[in-house]
Motif scaffolding. Structure first.
Motif, short mmCIF file in Angstrom:
data_model
loop_
_atom_site.label_atom_id
_atom_site.label_comp_id
_atom_site.label_asym_id
_atom_site.label_seq_id
_atom_site.Cartn_x
_atom_site.Cartn_y
_atom_site.Cartn_z
N ILE A 121 -58.13 17.55 4.52
CA ILE A 121 -58.58 17.26 3.17
C ILE A 121 -60.08 17.50 3.07
N TRP A 122 -60.49 18.15 1.98
CA TRP A 122 -61.92 18.30 1.69
C TRP A 122 -62.34 17.05 0.94
N GLN A 123 -63.43 16.46 1.37
CA GLN A 123 -63.91 15.21 0.79
C GLN A 123 -65.33 15.36 0.26
N ALA A 124 -65.66 14.51 -0.70
CA ALA A 124 -67.02 14.36 -1.20
C ALA A 124 -67.31 12.87 -1.15
N PHE A 125 -68.53 12.48 -1.43
CA PHE A 125 -68.86 11.06 -1.41
C PHE A 125 -68.48 10.42 -2.73
N PRO A 126 -67.90 9.22 -2.71
CA PRO A 126 -67.52 8.45 -1.52
C PRO A 126 -66.20 8.96 -0.93
N VAL A 127 -66.03 8.76 0.37
CA VAL A 127 -64.82 9.20 1.05
C VAL A 127 -63.62 8.48 0.45
N ALA A 128 -62.53 9.24 0.24
CA ALA A 128 -61.37 8.69 -0.47
C ALA A 128 -60.14 8.52 0.42
N VAL A 129 -60.30 8.69 1.74
CA VAL A 129 -59.16 8.53 2.64
C VAL A 129 -59.47 7.41 3.64
N ALA A 130 -58.40 6.83 4.16
CA ALA A 130 -58.53 5.77 5.16
C ALA A 130 -57.22 5.75 5.95
N PRO A 131 -57.25 5.21 7.15
CA PRO A 131 -58.41 4.69 7.87
C PRO A 131 -59.21 5.83 8.51
N LEU A 132 -60.46 5.55 8.77
CA LEU A 132 -61.35 6.51 9.42
C LEU A 132 -61.47 6.16 10.90
N LEU A 133 -61.47 7.17 11.75
CA LEU A 133 -61.71 6.97 13.17
C LEU A 133 -63.11 6.35 13.31
N PRO A 134 -63.28 5.31 14.12
CA PRO A 134 -64.57 4.61 14.18
C PRO A 134 -65.79 5.51 14.38
N ALA A 135 -65.71 6.52 15.23
CA ALA A 135 -66.88 7.38 15.47
C ALA A 135 -67.14 8.35 14.31
N THR A 136 -66.25 8.38 13.32
CA THR A 136 -66.45 9.21 12.13
C THR A 136 -67.43 8.54 11.16
N ILE A 137 -67.45 7.23 11.16
CA ILE A 137 -68.25 6.49 10.19
C ILE A 137 -69.74 6.80 10.29
N PRO A 138 -70.36 6.82 11.47
CA PRO A 138 -71.79 7.18 11.53
C PRO A 138 -72.07 8.58 10.99
N VAL A 139 -71.14 9.52 11.20
CA VAL A 139 -71.34 10.89 10.72
C VAL A 139 -71.40 10.90 9.20
N LEU A 140 -70.52 10.15 8.58
CA LEU A 140 -70.54 10.06 7.12
C LEU A 140 -71.85 9.44 6.64
N GLU A 141 -72.35 8.47 7.38
CA GLU A 141 -73.64 7.86 7.02
C GLU A 141 -74.77 8.87 7.15
N TRP A 142 -74.75 9.71 8.21
CA TRP A 142 -75.78 10.73 8.37
C TRP A 142 -75.72 11.75 7.24
N LEU A 143 -74.49 12.17 6.88
CA LEU A 143 -74.34 13.12 5.77
C LEU A 143 -74.83 12.53 4.46
N GLU A 144 -74.47 11.28 4.23
CA GLU A 144 -74.90 10.61 2.99
C GLU A 144 -76.42 10.48 2.94
N ALA A 145 -77.05 10.15 4.07
CA ALA A 145 -78.51 10.02 4.12
C ALA A 145 -79.17 11.37 3.82
N GLU A 146 -78.64 12.44 4.38
CA GLU A 146 -79.20 13.77 4.10
C GLU A 146 -79.03 14.13 2.63
N ARG A 147 -77.89 13.77 2.07
CA ARG A 147 -77.61 14.08 0.66
C ARG A 147 -78.59 13.36 -0.26
N SER A 148 -78.90 12.11 0.08
CA SER A 148 -79.80 11.33 -0.77
C SER A 148 -81.26 11.73 -0.57
N ASP A 149 -81.57 12.41 0.55
CA ASP A 149 -82.94 12.89 0.79
C ASP A 149 -83.26 14.13 -0.04
N VAL A 150 -82.23 14.80 -0.52
CA VAL A 150 -82.43 16.06 -1.26
C VAL A 150 -82.90 15.82 -2.67
#
Length: 143
Positions: free
Chosen positions: A114-143
């Motif tokens: 599935i292609w996703q955009a923020f906020p993520v619309a699927v669950a559950p997320l693998l635990p190590a996936t969550i920091p990656v989404l946070e990094w992507l979100e931080a980069e998105r908000s820096d733009v």
């Protein structure tokens, strides 16, 4: 590149994994659902897989994304490294941004994609996936 490391618990062996963060120009990212019979069955994650002995992260990324998604990686760069202690394995994850590929991603191992955009619309997320989404979100908000 950011490296987030934890000390391996009781000197468990480290499983090294190349992970592709496929990004569309509009900011959407691809998630794959872990197939039946694997640990964390049904959880959503970024696609990738284990490095083979002597294999580079880049070579593993190309191989794994071809095997799992049927694509040919054209442009990628190492982005972040994260270690995570799962009950079944202690993993070192090399997250690579993939910004160009040929072919249309499809689940060659029966996994849902599935292609996703923020906020993520699927669950559950693998635990190590969550920091990656946070990094992507931080980069998105820096733009």
């Amino acid at each position: 590149m950011t490296v987030t490391l934890q000390a391996p618990i009781a000197q468990r062996p480290v499983t090294e994994v190349a992970v592709g963060v496929l990004l569309q120009p509009d900011g959407r990212y691809l998630l794959a659902q872990r197939p039946a019979g694997k640990p964390y069955e049904g959880y959503w994650e970024f696609p990738g897989g284990k490095l083979e002995p002597g294999e580079s992260v880049e070579a593993a990324l190309v191989r794994e994304l071809h095997e799992e998604l049927g694509i040919e990686v054209e442009t990628s760069q190492r982005w972040h490294t994260l270690e995570h202690d799962y009950p079944h394995a202690y993993v070192r994850l090399y997250f690579c941004k993939v910004t160009a590929w040929s072919g249309a991603p499809h689940g060659r191992e029966g996994q849902a994609l599935i292609w996703q955009a923020f906020p993520v619309a699927v669950a559950p997320l693998l635990p190590a996936t969550i920091p990656v989404l946070e990094w992507l979100e931080a980069e998105r908000s820096d733009v």
